[in-house]
Design an enzyme around this catalytic site. Structure first.
Site, PDB file in Angstrom:
ATOM      1  N   ASN A 155      87.648  15.892   4.224  1.00 29.78           N
ATOM      2  CA  ASN A 155      88.615  15.535   5.267  1.00 29.78           C
ATOM      3  C   ASN A 155      89.087  16.849   5.878  1.00 29.78           C
ATOM      4  O   ASN A 155      89.875  17.566   5.277  1.00 29.78           O
ATOM      5  CB  ASN A 155      89.790  14.758   4.649  1.00 29.78           C
ATOM      6  CG  ASN A 155      90.887  14.476   5.665  1.00 29.78           C
ATOM      7  OD1 ASN A 155      90.714  14.720   6.861  1.00 29.78           O
ATOM      8  ND2 ASN A 155      92.012  13.966   5.198  1.00 29.78           N
ATOM      9  N   LYS A 177      90.978  17.306   8.304  1.00 28.03           N
ATOM     10  CA  LYS A 177      92.324  17.221   8.896  1.00 28.03           C
ATOM     11  C   LYS A 177      92.304  17.899  10.276  1.00 28.03           C
ATOM     12  O   LYS A 177      91.280  17.882  10.946  1.00 28.03           O
ATOM     13  CB  LYS A 177      93.369  17.807   7.937  1.00 28.03           C
ATOM     14  CG  LYS A 177      93.241  17.178   6.531  1.00 28.03           C
ATOM     15  CD  LYS A 177      94.392  17.456   5.624  1.00 28.03           C
ATOM     16  CE  LYS A 177      94.155  16.757   4.285  1.00 28.03           C
ATOM     17  NZ  LYS A 177      95.270  16.887   3.377  1.00 28.03           N
ATOM     18  N   HIS A 196      95.675   7.428   5.527  1.00 26.32           N
ATOM     19  CA  HIS A 196      95.954   8.672   4.810  1.00 26.32           C
ATOM     20  C   HIS A 196      97.470   8.854   4.699  1.00 26.32           C
ATOM     21  O   HIS A 196      98.209   8.481   5.611  1.00 26.32           O
ATOM     22  CB  HIS A 196      95.315   9.855   5.553  1.00 26.32           C
ATOM     23  CG  HIS A 196      95.324  11.102   4.725  1.00 26.32           C
ATOM     24  ND1 HIS A 196      96.440  11.890   4.629  1.00 26.32           N
ATOM     25  CD2 HIS A 196      94.369  11.669   3.947  1.00 26.32           C
ATOM     26  CE1 HIS A 196      96.162  12.905   3.812  1.00 26.32           C
ATOM     27  NE2 HIS A 196      94.917  12.791   3.387  1.00 26.32           N
ATOM     28  N   GLU A 228      99.261  11.291   5.208  1.00 22.86           N
ATOM     29  CA  GLU A 228      99.836  12.027   6.341  1.00 22.86           C
ATOM     30  C   GLU A 228     100.051  11.100   7.539  1.00 22.86           C
ATOM     31  O   GLU A 228     101.004  11.268   8.301  1.00 22.86           O
ATOM     32  CB  GLU A 228      98.936  13.232   6.682  1.00 22.86           C
ATOM     33  CG  GLU A 228      99.046  14.299   5.587  1.00 22.86           C
ATOM     34  CD  GLU A 228      97.817  15.146   5.375  1.00 22.86           C
ATOM     35  OE1 GLU A 228      96.925  15.183   6.240  1.00 22.86           O
ATOM     36  OE2 GLU A 228      97.746  15.787   4.300  1.00 22.86           O
ATOM     37  N   GLU A 286      95.029   9.070  -3.587  1.00 22.32           N
ATOM     38  CA  GLU A 286      95.511  10.415  -3.294  1.00 22.32           C
ATOM     39  C   GLU A 286      97.000  10.505  -3.595  1.00 22.32           C
ATOM     40  O   GLU A 286      97.830  10.139  -2.745  1.00 22.32           O
ATOM     41  CB  GLU A 286      95.273  10.756  -1.813  1.00 22.32           C
ATOM     42  CG  GLU A 286      93.815  10.757  -1.408  1.00 22.32           C
ATOM     43  CD  GLU A 286      93.546  11.696  -0.225  1.00 22.32           C
ATOM     44  OE1 GLU A 286      92.617  12.494  -0.332  1.00 22.32           O
ATOM     45  OE2 GLU A 286      94.298  11.637   0.767  1.00 22.32           O
ATOM     46  N   GLY A 319      97.263  19.261  -1.019  1.00 20.33           N
ATOM     47  CA  GLY A 319      97.515  20.579  -0.434  1.00 20.33           C
ATOM     48  C   GLY A 319      98.496  21.422  -1.223  1.00 20.33           C
ATOM     49  O   GLY A 319      98.970  22.440  -0.733  1.00 20.33           O
ATOM     50  N   SER A 331      93.956  18.206  -4.027  1.00 18.40           N
ATOM     51  CA  SER A 331      93.637  19.496  -4.645  1.00 18.40           C
ATOM     52  C   SER A 331      92.410  19.438  -5.554  1.00 18.40           C
ATOM     53  O   SER A 331      92.383  20.085  -6.603  1.00 18.40           O
ATOM     54  CB  SER A 331      94.847  20.063  -5.387  1.00 18.40           C
ATOM     55  OG  SER A 331      95.913  20.294  -4.472  1.00 18.40           O
TER      56      SER A 331
END
Ligand code: 13P
Length: 248
Positions: free
Chosen positions: A9, A11, A94, A96, A166, A172, A211
């Site tokens: 991904n 991003k 996701h 985010e 996730e 991250g 991660s």
């Protein structure tokens, strides 16, 4: 036997030049992977991915799509547009998107249906925040997220989705769920899938994301219900992405 999937991904990262170098680096060393491999690029780079990856063993996809078919939805990207550029996958829900664009479980389910209708494989993301984990709400939160998806999908289509667990606190941050922590949630997700349809549940791939790096991928990917990875930061470096593919 579920064939593992390693999906990058990207991003909101990259440029024509950086993507070209990254894809060339991956292609040069990939050989015949023992797992499925995909990269999920920002929409402006779909054409670049199509040109660079057609005929290779690397699939490509998007990071989001509109819940609408077409029309007056400024800024949105339709499932049919992803298909036009040969996308096979699309990430849906996701964390985010859920956090910064207020995507609800219901909207995520609608987007998943839109992807399936267009012949795309949705990678549906679920996961708890740190506060939810500390309050011992992980099972409840991911349970609600997966149930919204399962309520919308029919049994035949179930086999065509991919789930990604996730944990938000691991994205991250360099903090990874231990293999045991991840497996525990993957097993909850598998059980929810099985409650809908046992045979289909056995074939659905559940990826781990958060991660995942070359040095922890092998242990995570060895767990019985971890069928691959959704890779952020490490997918932007060809050697790291390749190392994770090899671990799978
Ligand atoms: P990182 O691998 O950078 O933690 O990102 C994970 C992720 O969000 C993939 O979708």
């Amino acid at each position: 036997m579920r064939r593992k999937l390693i999906a990058g991904n990207w991003k909101m990262n990259g440029s024509l030049a950086a993507n070209a170098a990254l894809l060339a680096g991956i292609k040069a060393e990939l050989g015949e992977p023992a797992c499925d491999v995909a990269v999920c690029a920002p929409a402006p780079y779909f054409a670049q991915c199509q040109a660079a990856l057609s005929g290779s063993t690397i699939a490509w996809g998007g990071q989001d799509l509109s819940a609408h078919e077409s029309g007056a939805y400024t800024g949105e990207v339709a499932a049919s547009m992803l298909r036009d550029f040969g996308c096979q996958y699309v990430i849906v829900g996701h964390s985010e998107r859920r956090a910064y664009h207020a995507e609800t479980n219901e909207l995520v389910a609608q987007k998943m249906l839109r992807a399936l209708k267009a012949g795309l494989t949705p990678i549906v993301c679920v996961g708890e925040t740190l506060a939810e984990r500390e309050a011992e709400q992980t099972g409840r939160v991911v349970g609600q997220q997966i149930d919204a998806v399962l309520a919308a999908v029919d049994t035949e289509a179930l086999a065509n989705i991919v789930i990604a667990y996730e944990p938000v606190w691991a994205i991250g941050t360099g903090k990874t769920a231990t293999p045991q922590m991840a497996q525990e949630v993957h097993a909850i997700l598998r059980a929810a899938l099985a409650a809908k349809n046992t045979a289909a549940a056995a074939g659905v791939r559940i990826l781990y994301g958060g991660s995942m790096k070359p040095d922890n991928a092998k242990e995570l990917l060895a767990m019985p219900d971890i069928d691959g990875g959704l890779i952020g930061g490490a997918a932007l470096k060809a050697p790291d992405f390749l190392a994770i593919i090899r671990a799978a």
